[in-house]
Design a protein around this motif. Sequence first.
Motif, mmCIF file in Angstrom:
data_model
loop_
_atom_site.group_PDB
_atom_site.id
_atom_site.type_symbol
_atom_site.label_atom_id
_atom_site.label_comp_id
_atom_site.label_asym_id
_atom_site.label_seq_id
_atom_site.Cartn_x
_atom_site.Cartn_y
_atom_site.Cartn_z
ATOM 1 N N ASN A 142 33.966 44.402 44.162
ATOM 2 C CA ASN A 142 34.347 43.164 45.321
ATOM 3 C C ASN A 142 33.969 41.841 44.630
ATOM 4 O O ASN A 142 32.935 41.504 44.922
ATOM 5 C CB ASN A 142 34.141 43.368 46.682
ATOM 6 C CG ASN A 142 34.296 43.042 47.626
ATOM 7 O OD1 ASN A 142 34.963 41.849 47.534
ATOM 8 N ND2 ASN A 142 34.843 43.755 48.883
ATOM 9 N N PHE A 189 40.455 44.932 43.794
ATOM 10 C CA PHE A 189 40.567 43.834 44.486
ATOM 11 C C PHE A 189 40.857 42.804 44.524
ATOM 12 O O PHE A 189 40.578 42.317 43.266
ATOM 13 C CB PHE A 189 38.665 43.417 45.112
ATOM 14 C CG PHE A 189 37.638 44.946 45.751
ATOM 15 C CD1 PHE A 189 37.709 44.676 46.507
ATOM 16 C CD2 PHE A 189 37.152 45.467 44.715
ATOM 17 C CE1 PHE A 189 36.900 46.078 47.554
ATOM 18 C CE2 PHE A 189 36.402 46.719 45.177
ATOM 19 C CZ PHE A 189 35.916 47.258 46.082
ATOM 20 N N ASP A 190 41.568 41.950 45.871
ATOM 21 C CA ASP A 190 41.709 41.625 45.625
ATOM 22 C C ASP A 190 40.759 39.474 45.849
ATOM 23 O O ASP A 190 40.292 40.534 46.340
ATOM 24 C CB ASP A 190 43.585 41.012 46.560
ATOM 25 C CG ASP A 190 43.257 41.008 47.887
ATOM 26 O OD1 ASP A 190 41.843 40.721 48.833
ATOM 27 O OD2 ASP A 190 44.443 40.833 48.887
ATOM 28 N N ARG A 245 40.264 38.854 48.262
ATOM 29 C CA ARG A 245 40.199 38.170 50.332
ATOM 30 C C ARG A 245 39.296 39.900 50.208
ATOM 31 O O ARG A 245 38.734 39.462 51.390
ATOM 32 C CB ARG A 245 41.005 38.696 50.748
ATOM 33 C CG ARG A 245 42.284 37.129 51.157
ATOM 34 C CD ARG A 245 43.567 37.262 51.871
ATOM 35 N NE ARG A 245 44.037 38.493 50.862
ATOM 36 C CZ ARG A 245 45.204 38.832 51.504
ATOM 37 N NH1 ARG A 245 45.749 39.277 52.897
ATOM 38 N NH2 ARG A 245 46.422 40.372 50.899
ATOM 39 N N ILE A 270 40.152 42.576 49.199
ATOM 40 C CA ILE A 270 40.959 43.623 49.938
ATOM 41 C C ILE A 270 41.308 44.480 48.943
ATOM 42 O O ILE A 270 41.561 44.499 48.126
ATOM 43 C CB ILE A 270 42.565 43.795 50.747
ATOM 44 C CG1 ILE A 270 42.436 42.660 51.924
ATOM 45 C CG2 ILE A 270 42.990 44.336 51.024
ATOM 46 C CD1 ILE A 270 43.369 42.206 52.436
ATOM 47 N N TYR A 310 43.153 47.768 46.909
ATOM 48 C CA TYR A 310 44.257 48.690 45.960
ATOM 49 C C TYR A 310 43.402 49.433 45.491
ATOM 50 O O TYR A 310 43.506 49.526 44.080
ATOM 51 C CB TYR A 310 45.814 47.522 45.869
ATOM 52 C CG TYR A 310 45.740 46.398 46.945
ATOM 53 C CD1 TYR A 310 46.722 46.730 47.970
ATOM 54 C CD2 TYR A 310 44.692 45.351 46.653
ATOM 55 C CE1 TYR A 310 46.567 45.966 48.925
ATOM 56 C CE2 TYR A 310 45.122 44.084 48.052
ATOM 57 C CZ TYR A 310 46.381 43.954 48.621
ATOM 58 O OH TYR A 310 46.788 43.655 48.937
ATOM 59 N N VAL A 313 45.065 51.711 50.641
ATOM 60 C CA VAL A 313 44.778 50.165 51.077
ATOM 61 C C VAL A 313 43.279 50.045 52.373
ATOM 62 O O VAL A 313 43.694 51.017 52.983
ATOM 63 C CB VAL A 313 45.415 49.058 51.721
ATOM 64 C CG1 VAL A 313 45.218 47.548 51.905
ATOM 65 C CG2 VAL A 313 46.750 48.389 51.165
ATOM 66 N N SER A 314 42.040 49.558 52.006
ATOM 67 C CA SER A 314 41.307 49.459 52.148
ATOM 68 C C SER A 314 40.767 48.224 52.533
ATOM 69 O O SER A 314 40.473 47.300 51.665
ATOM 70 C CB SER A 314 40.116 50.167 51.518
ATOM 71 O OG SER A 314 38.422 50.446 52.515
ATOM 72 N N THR A 315 40.384 47.731 53.788
ATOM 73 C CA THR A 315 40.491 46.394 54.326
ATOM 74 C C THR A 315 38.389 46.470 54.411
ATOM 75 O O THR A 315 37.552 45.516 55.027
ATOM 76 C CB THR A 315 41.106 45.605 55.608
ATOM 77 O OG1 THR A 315 41.231 47.227 56.567
ATOM 78 C CG2 THR A 315 42.454 45.832 55.354
ATOM 79 N N ASP A 316 38.183 47.832 54.411
ATOM 80 C CA ASP A 316 36.713 47.706 55.017
ATOM 81 C C ASP A 316 35.665 48.231 53.992
ATOM 82 O O ASP A 316 34.466 49.469 53.853
ATOM 83 C CB ASP A 316 36.825 48.742 56.080
ATOM 84 C CG ASP A 316 36.990 50.030 55.906
ATOM 85 O OD1 ASP A 316 37.385 50.284 54.482
ATOM 86 O OD2 ASP A 316 36.821 51.186 56.592
ATOM 87 N N GLN A 317 35.727 47.684 52.491
ATOM 88 C CA GLN A 317 35.432 47.898 51.798
ATOM 89 C C GLN A 317 35.244 48.910 50.812
ATOM 90 O O GLN A 317 34.306 49.521 49.782
ATOM 91 C CB GLN A 317 33.866 47.054 51.529
ATOM 92 C CG GLN A 317 33.250 46.391 52.322
ATOM 93 C CD GLN A 317 32.087 45.489 52.711
ATOM 94 O OE1 GLN A 317 31.080 45.635 51.804
ATOM 95 N NE2 GLN A 317 31.956 45.641 54.285
ATOM 96 N N ARG A 347 50.056 52.776 52.464
ATOM 97 C CA ARG A 347 51.029 51.751 52.663
ATOM 98 C C ARG A 347 52.272 52.216 51.791
ATOM 99 O O ARG A 347 52.964 51.675 52.321
ATOM 100 C CB ARG A 347 50.448 51.266 52.128
ATOM 101 C CG ARG A 347 49.253 50.261 52.538
ATOM 102 C CD ARG A 347 49.491 49.966 53.643
ATOM 103 N NE ARG A 347 47.544 49.591 54.530
ATOM 104 C CZ ARG A 347 48.360 48.785 55.456
ATOM 105 N NH1 ARG A 347 49.411 47.407 55.761
ATOM 106 N NH2 ARG A 347 47.175 48.275 56.635
#
Length: 104
Positions: A23, A68-69, A71, A73, A75, A92-96, A103
Amino acid sequence: PGPIWASPPVEVAPGSETHVAINPLNPQNLVVSSNFSHNYSLDGGRSWRTQYWQGIAPAAEADPTVSFDDRGILYRQGLSLFTNPRHLYVDVSTDQGVTLTRRA
């Protein structure tokens, strides 16, 4: 200071394609995705949590890649081995990397 050895070791299936992502917003957050499992660490690899794809239908269990992008996020894409025809899926994961949401 030398390498950090995962404890417990990250579990991957024999002969598994494995992909690693770090990340960019938190270098202590590592993700290792492999055939049949998804592993994440929030402490630089000192400890790991593992999720297995068995029992998830349809599972994207083969030939994974993770990234990770900018931000933070995550993938993950994977190939479903047990569908006909085979499919590529994107999670997709927005929580590490703790949870993954399908998606596509």
